[in-house]
Design a protein around this motif. Structure first.
Motif, PDB file in Angstrom:
ATOM      1  N   ALA A 276       0.837  -1.210   0.000  1.00  0.00           N
ATOM      2  CA  ALA A 276       0.000   0.000   0.000  1.00  0.00           C
ATOM      3  C   ALA A 276       0.868   1.254   0.000  1.00  0.00           C
ATOM      4  O   ALA A 276       0.573   2.237  -0.685  1.00  0.00           O
ATOM      5  N   LYS A 277       1.956   1.190   0.770  1.00  0.00           N
ATOM      6  CA  LYS A 277       2.847   2.355   0.870  1.00  0.00           C
ATOM      7  C   LYS A 277       3.454   2.738  -0.476  1.00  0.00           C
ATOM      8  O   LYS A 277       3.751   3.902  -0.716  1.00  0.00           O
ATOM      9  N   VAL A 278       3.670   1.744  -1.351  1.00  0.00           N
ATOM     10  CA  VAL A 278       4.237   2.085  -2.663  1.00  0.00           C
ATOM     11  C   VAL A 278       3.143   2.185  -3.730  1.00  0.00           C
ATOM     12  O   VAL A 278       3.416   2.159  -4.923  1.00  0.00           O
ATOM     13  N   GLY A 279       1.891   2.290  -3.266  1.00  0.00           N
ATOM     14  CA  GLY A 279       0.820   2.643  -4.188  1.00  0.00           C
ATOM     15  C   GLY A 279       0.076   1.484  -4.843  1.00  0.00           C
ATOM     16  O   GLY A 279      -0.695   1.698  -5.776  1.00  0.00           O
ATOM     17  N   ASP A 280       0.270   0.269  -4.350  1.00  0.00           N
ATOM     18  CA  ASP A 280      -0.454  -0.878  -4.923  1.00  0.00           C
ATOM     19  C   ASP A 280      -1.964  -0.690  -4.695  1.00  0.00           C
ATOM     20  O   ASP A 280      -2.430  -0.618  -3.548  1.00  0.00           O
ATOM     21  N   ALA A 281      -2.725  -0.615  -5.773  1.00  0.00           N
ATOM     22  CA  ALA A 281      -4.134  -0.214  -5.673  1.00  0.00           C
ATOM     23  C   ALA A 281      -4.968  -1.200  -4.849  1.00  0.00           C
ATOM     24  O   ALA A 281      -5.799  -0.789  -4.035  1.00  0.00           O
ATOM     25  N   PHE A 282      -4.744  -2.490  -5.051  1.00  0.00           N
ATOM     26  CA  PHE A 282      -5.515  -3.485  -4.292  1.00  0.00           C
ATOM     27  C   PHE A 282      -5.208  -3.368  -2.796  1.00  0.00           C
ATOM     28  O   PHE A 282      -6.114  -3.385  -1.958  1.00  0.00           O
ATOM     29  N   SER A 283      -3.924  -3.205  -2.456  1.00  0.00           N
ATOM     30  CA  SER A 283      -3.530  -3.079  -1.049  1.00  0.00           C
ATOM     31  C   SER A 283      -4.112  -1.820  -0.429  1.00  0.00           C
ATOM     32  O   SER A 283      -4.555  -1.828   0.725  1.00  0.00           O
ATOM     33  N   LEU A 284      -4.143  -0.733  -1.209  1.00  0.00           N
ATOM     34  CA  LEU A 284      -4.747   0.505  -0.707  1.00  0.00           C
ATOM     35  C   LEU A 284      -6.232   0.310  -0.426  1.00  0.00           C
ATOM     36  O   LEU A 284      -6.763   0.806   0.570  1.00  0.00           O
ATOM     37  N   PHE A 285      -6.881  -0.444  -1.299  1.00  0.00           N
ATOM     38  CA  PHE A 285      -8.305  -0.748  -1.100  1.00  0.00           C
ATOM     39  C   PHE A 285      -8.493  -1.503   0.223  1.00  0.00           C
ATOM     40  O   PHE A 285      -9.382  -1.166   1.011  1.00  0.00           O
ATOM     41  N   ILE A 286      -7.629  -2.492   0.471  1.00  0.00           N
ATOM     42  CA  ILE A 286      -7.725  -3.266   1.718  1.00  0.00           C
ATOM     43  C   ILE A 286      -7.478  -2.358   2.935  1.00  0.00           C
ATOM     44  O   ILE A 286      -8.229  -2.387   3.911  1.00  0.00           O
ATOM     45  N   VAL A 287      -6.445  -1.537   2.861  1.00  0.00           N
ATOM     46  CA  VAL A 287      -6.129  -0.633   3.978  1.00  0.00           C
ATOM     47  C   VAL A 287      -7.309   0.312   4.240  1.00  0.00           C
ATOM     48  O   VAL A 287      -7.675   0.567   5.394  1.00  0.00           O
ATOM     49  N   GLU A 288      -7.947   0.792   3.177  1.00  0.00           N
ATOM     50  CA  GLU A 288      -9.112   1.668   3.359  1.00  0.00           C
ATOM     51  C   GLU A 288     -10.261   0.936   4.042  1.00  0.00           C
ATOM     52  O   GLU A 288     -10.960   1.500   4.875  1.00  0.00           O
ATOM     53  N   ARG A 289     -10.462  -0.334   3.680  1.00  0.00           N
ATOM     54  CA  ARG A 289     -11.511  -1.133   4.335  1.00  0.00           C
ATOM     55  C   ARG A 289     -11.229  -1.224   5.842  1.00  0.00           C
ATOM     56  O   ARG A 289     -12.095  -0.993   6.674  1.00  0.00           O
ATOM     57  N   ILE A 290      -9.991  -1.582   6.181  1.00  0.00           N
ATOM     58  CA  ILE A 290      -9.608  -1.736   7.594  1.00  0.00           C
ATOM     59  C   ILE A 290      -9.800  -0.419   8.338  1.00  0.00           C
ATOM     60  O   ILE A 290     -10.345  -0.371   9.436  1.00  0.00           O
ATOM     61  N   ALA A 291      -9.369   0.674   7.693  1.00  0.00           N
ATOM     62  CA  ALA A 291      -9.484   1.993   8.310  1.00  0.00           C
ATOM     63  C   ALA A 291     -10.944   2.343   8.593  1.00  0.00           C
ATOM     64  O   ALA A 291     -11.268   2.933   9.620  1.00  0.00           O
ATOM     65  N   GLN A 292     -11.841   1.938   7.682  1.00  0.00           N
ATOM     66  CA  GLN A 292     -13.277   2.186   7.887  1.00  0.00           C
ATOM     67  C   GLN A 292     -13.761   1.503   9.164  1.00  0.00           C
ATOM     68  O   GLN A 292     -14.512   2.082   9.946  1.00  0.00           O
ATOM     69  N   TYR A 293     -13.342   0.262   9.361  1.00  0.00           N
ATOM     70  CA  TYR A 293     -13.776  -0.480  10.547  1.00  0.00           C
ATOM     71  C   TYR A 293     -13.242   0.164  11.826  1.00  0.00           C
ATOM     72  O   TYR A 293     -13.959   0.315  12.808  1.00  0.00           O
ATOM     73  N   ILE A 294     -11.979   0.533  11.800  1.00  0.00           N
ATOM     74  CA  ILE A 294     -11.385   1.148  12.996  1.00  0.00           C
ATOM     75  C   ILE A 294     -12.041   2.501  13.265  1.00  0.00           C
ATOM     76  O   ILE A 294     -12.332   2.852  14.415  1.00  0.00           O
ATOM     77  N   ALA A 295     -12.317   3.241  12.201  1.00  0.00           N
ATOM     78  CA  ALA A 295     -12.969   4.545  12.366  1.00  0.00           C
ATOM     79  C   ALA A 295     -14.379   4.384  12.938  1.00  0.00           C
ATOM     80  O   ALA A 295     -14.827   5.189  13.759  1.00  0.00           O
ATOM     81  N   TYR A 296     -15.039   3.336  12.533  1.00  0.00           N
ATOM     82  CA  TYR A 296     -16.378   3.073  13.062  1.00  0.00           C
ATOM     83  C   TYR A 296     -16.304   2.810  14.565  1.00  0.00           C
ATOM     84  O   TYR A 296     -17.068   3.390  15.350  1.00  0.00           O
ATOM     85  N   LEU A 297     -15.346   1.967  14.959  1.00  0.00           N
ATOM     86  CA  LEU A 297     -15.133   1.720  16.390  1.00  0.00           C
ATOM     87  C   LEU A 297     -14.806   3.033  17.112  1.00  0.00           C
ATOM     88  O   LEU A 297     -15.360   3.333  18.172  1.00  0.00           O
ATOM     89  N   ALA A 298     -13.915   3.829  16.520  1.00  0.00           N
ATOM     90  CA  ALA A 298     -13.527   5.105  17.131  1.00  0.00           C
ATOM     91  C   ALA A 298     -14.727   6.041  17.269  1.00  0.00           C
ATOM     92  O   ALA A 298     -14.851   6.761  18.260  1.00  0.00           O
ATOM     93  N   SER A 299     -15.624   6.009  16.296  1.00  0.00           N
ATOM     94  CA  SER A 299     -16.786   6.911  16.362  1.00  0.00           C
ATOM     95  C   SER A 299     -17.731   6.492  17.494  1.00  0.00           C
ATOM     96  O   SER A 299     -18.346   7.341  18.136  1.00  0.00           O
ATOM     97  N   ILE A 300     -17.826   5.194  17.752  1.00  0.00           N
ATOM     98  CA  ILE A 300     -18.641   4.726  18.878  1.00  0.00           C
ATOM     99  C   ILE A 300     -18.010   5.191  20.191  1.00  0.00           C
ATOM    100  O   ILE A 300     -18.667   5.716  21.084  1.00  0.00           O
ATOM    101  N   LEU A 301     -16.685   5.018  20.276  1.00  0.00           N
ATOM    102  CA  LEU A 301     -15.971   5.417  21.493  1.00  0.00           C
ATOM    103  C   LEU A 301     -16.074   6.911  21.734  1.00  0.00           C
ATOM    104  O   LEU A 301     -16.197   7.359  22.871  1.00  0.00           O
ATOM    105  N   SER A 302     -16.079   7.694  20.649  1.00  0.00           N
ATOM    106  CA  SER A 302     -16.076   9.140  20.832  1.00  0.00           C
ATOM    107  C   SER A 302     -17.377   9.636  21.445  1.00  0.00           C
ATOM    108  O   SER A 302     -17.369  10.616  22.173  1.00  0.00           O
TER     109      SER A 302
END
Ligand SMILES: [Zn+2]
Length: 326
Positions: free
Chosen positions: A231-257
């Motif tokens: 993802a760091k070197v711009g691999d599109a599929f890996s970036l897609f996966i990282v974005e998915r993971i980030a969505q889940y963590i952000a959702y958890l963070a929004s509940i906590l907030s």
């Protein structure tokens, strides 16, 4: 007050990290001993820990009379009030071990026990990324997902100790992957190192873009680190996966907030070591998701103590629950 001592223990499956701190949480000494998992009653392990402190104090000319207390972190569910661990697979403790009581056979100062995720959060609150705040949440993204919530300076345990078991909030409502807890769809199944691999396996047959990960995926030995590196070197599929993971963590963070309104949401663990790429994605998703007033002055930050968080937090138990209560 003359120099007082705090003993800190972070028990892991292979080593026990030990530390001696002063009353201001300045570390005076740290070392590690091998974890003895041969005794399912836990007695042998705790005796080894006690012996190691005695030996160290003799060498350094410290006196046990100056010890205010011992904080112990354990990789398993803990009854905080009683200092009882309700089994710990990694330590070969199949059933309850009364850690506080066993240690009190050797020492006459207070002994406080908590689970490893809670003490890591307390460590970050005292000396790490959350040190100027009384309200912080730490999310540990490793093989699994762990959490610790510090509210008003104190660890949130809840009525039976399951407070802050953040890894088991269901974020994947399609429940694509089973969780170790017996349910499915927990954030641990999509945002841990194991979760990254789950997502890669799930999405790659649907892949319509080129990815440098394909050979590794086909060999079946893809790791979370491979995905973050790509993802760091711009691999599109890996970036897609990282974005998915980030969505889940952000959702958890929004509940906590909106539940505890922390000043900091601290991301730690092996996955967070991926650093910028994950945290920036989490921040973006979080700002889109979270209730605006609860976001104000809440920062999503990386943990700063690394592997030290546990031992600092173990010492922090004594500062928080003995010294600051006086
Ligand atoms: Zn679960």
């Amino acid at each position: 007050m003359s120099q007082k001592l705090i003993f800190a223990v972070d028990i892991g499956g292979t080593t026990c990290k030990l530390g001696i701190f002063d009353q201001h949480l300045t570390r005076l000494q740290k070392w590690a001993i091998k974890t003895d998992t041969s005794d399912p009653t836990g007695r042998k392990l705790l005796k080894n820990v006690y012996d190691a402190f005695v030996e160290q104090c003799n060498m350094l000319n410290y006196h046990l009379d100056d010890v205010i207390g011992m904080g112990i972190g354990v990789p398993g569910p803990v009854n905080f009030e009683k200092g009882i661990v309700n089994g710990a697979v990694n330590l070969n403790w199949p059933s309850k071990v009364n850690v506080a009581q066993l240690m009190k056979e050797f020492v006459d100062f207070p002994v406080i026990v908590d689970n490893d995720a809670n003490i890591a959060a307390l460590g970050e609150k005292h000396l790490g990324a959350g040190q100027d705040a009384d309200d912080v949440v730490a999310i540990t993204l490793g093989t699994g997902v762990g959490g610790g919530i510090i509210s008003n300076g104190k660890i949130v345990h809840g009525h039976n100790g399951s407070g802050a078991e953040l890894g088991h909030i269901r974020v994947d409502h399609d429940q694509r992957f089973d969780c170790n807890c017996g349910k499915a769809g927990c954030i641990e199944t999509v945002a841990s190192a194991t979760g990254v691999v789950n997502l890669v396996k799930y999405y790659h047959p649907k892949l319509t873009i080129q990815s440098q990960l394909l050979p590794l995926i086909k060999q079946g030995d893809i790791t979370a680190k491979d995905v973050f590196d790509a993802a760091k070197v711009g691999d599109a599929f890996s970036l897609f996966i990282v974005e998915r993971i980030a969505q889940y963590i952000a959702y958890l963070a929004s509940i906590l907030s909106v539940t505890v309104n922390p000043k900091y949401i601290i991301l730690g663990g092996g996955m967070a070591d991926a650093g910028h790429i994950l945290i920036e994605n989490v921040k973006t998703a979080y700002h889109q998701l979270a209730f605006t007033p609860s976001q104000e002055n809440t920062e999503i930050v990386l943990a700063s103590l690394g592997n030290e968080a546990g031992i600092v937090g173990a010492a922090g138990l004594i500062k928080t629950y003995i010294l600051e209560e006086e």
